[in-house]
Design a protein around this motif. Sequence first.
Motif, short mmCIF file in Angstrom:
data_model
loop_
_atom_site.label_atom_id
_atom_site.label_comp_id
_atom_site.label_asym_id
_atom_site.label_seq_id
_atom_site.Cartn_x
_atom_site.Cartn_y
_atom_site.Cartn_z
N PRO A 1 -8.64 15.07 6.68
CA PRO A 1 -9.35 14.60 7.87
C PRO A 1 -9.04 13.13 8.13
CG PRO A 1 -10.84 14.80 6.00
CD PRO A 1 -9.52 15.34 5.55
N GLN A 2 -9.35 12.67 9.32
CA GLN A 2 -9.16 11.26 9.68
C GLN A 2 -10.08 10.40 8.83
OE1 GLN A 2 -6.87 10.21 11.87
NE2 GLN A 2 -7.38 8.09 11.52
N LEU A 3 -9.52 9.41 8.13
CA LEU A 3 -10.28 8.52 7.27
C LEU A 3 -10.21 7.11 7.83
CD1 LEU A 3 -8.89 9.90 3.90
CD2 LEU A 3 -11.08 10.47 4.94
N GLN A 4 -11.29 6.33 7.63
CA GLN A 4 -11.34 4.97 8.17
C GLN A 4 -10.61 3.96 7.29
OE1 GLN A 4 -15.52 4.26 8.79
NE2 GLN A 4 -15.40 4.97 10.90
N ASN A 5 -10.93 3.95 6.00
CA ASN A 5 -10.41 2.89 5.14
C ASN A 5 -9.54 3.37 3.99
OD1 ASN A 5 -11.74 1.05 6.71
ND2 ASN A 5 -13.37 0.63 5.25
N ILE A 6 -9.46 4.66 3.77
CA ILE A 6 -8.70 5.21 2.65
C ILE A 6 -7.37 5.76 3.13
CG2 ILE A 6 -8.65 6.95 0.83
CD1 ILE A 6 -11.66 6.83 0.66
N GLY B 1 0.81 -1.18 0.00
CA GLY B 1 0.00 0.00 0.00
C GLY B 1 0.85 1.24 0.00
N GLY B 2 0.20 2.34 0.13
CA GLY B 2 0.85 3.63 0.17
C GLY B 2 0.39 4.52 -0.96
N VAL B 3 0.61 5.82 -0.78
CA VAL B 3 0.19 6.81 -1.76
C VAL B 3 1.31 7.83 -1.98
CG1 VAL B 3 -2.27 6.60 -1.33
CG2 VAL B 3 -0.93 8.15 0.05
N ALA B 4 1.28 8.46 -3.14
CA ALA B 4 2.26 9.50 -3.45
C ALA B 4 1.70 10.39 -4.54
CB ALA B 4 3.58 8.89 -3.92
N ILE B 5 2.20 11.61 -4.56
CA ILE B 5 1.93 12.54 -5.66
C ILE B 5 3.28 13.14 -6.04
CG2 ILE B 5 0.84 14.68 -6.41
CD1 ILE B 5 -1.43 14.14 -4.46
N ILE B 6 3.62 13.04 -7.31
CA ILE B 6 4.84 13.65 -7.81
C ILE B 6 4.44 14.81 -8.70
CG2 ILE B 6 6.91 13.30 -9.20
CD1 ILE B 6 6.75 10.31 -8.41
N ILE C 1 -7.16 2.14 -1.35
CA ILE C 1 -7.92 1.32 -0.41
C ILE C 1 -7.41 -0.11 -0.55
CG2 ILE C 1 -10.17 0.43 0.29
CD1 ILE C 1 -11.44 2.91 -0.90
N PRO C 2 -6.87 -0.69 0.51
CA PRO C 2 -6.40 -2.08 0.43
C PRO C 2 -7.55 -3.02 0.05
CG PRO C 2 -5.64 -1.03 2.46
CD PRO C 2 -6.63 -0.10 1.82
N PRO C 3 -7.25 -4.13 -0.61
CA PRO C 3 -8.29 -5.05 -1.07
C PRO C 3 -9.18 -5.62 0.04
CG PRO C 3 -6.13 -5.74 -1.88
CD PRO C 3 -5.92 -4.57 -1.00
#
Length: 77
Positions: free
Chosen positions: A19-24, A1-6, A45-47
């Motif tokens: 904001p605090q997110l539950q699953n994202i 998992g993980g996210v990035a913006i270049i 979002i993990p599977p």
Amino acid sequence: GGVAIIINKKFSHSEIDLPQLQNIEAIAIKIKTFVGHITLISAYIPPNKKLINSDLDKLFGMSDKIILFGDLNAKHH
């Protein structure tokens, strides 16, 4: 998992606290354009997690100009 913006440094931008997110898992930036600011959100979002409306409501409630992209592992029933 993980996210990035270049993003190229020639674009005027700043990171946004989400904001605090539950699953994202997400990261967001605001880009200055000739039509105003646009918010870009990279999301994952993990599977084993479900896409829940409250997470989307929080993200889309941040601004009126949002582009959400990423891997949402969405399933069509």
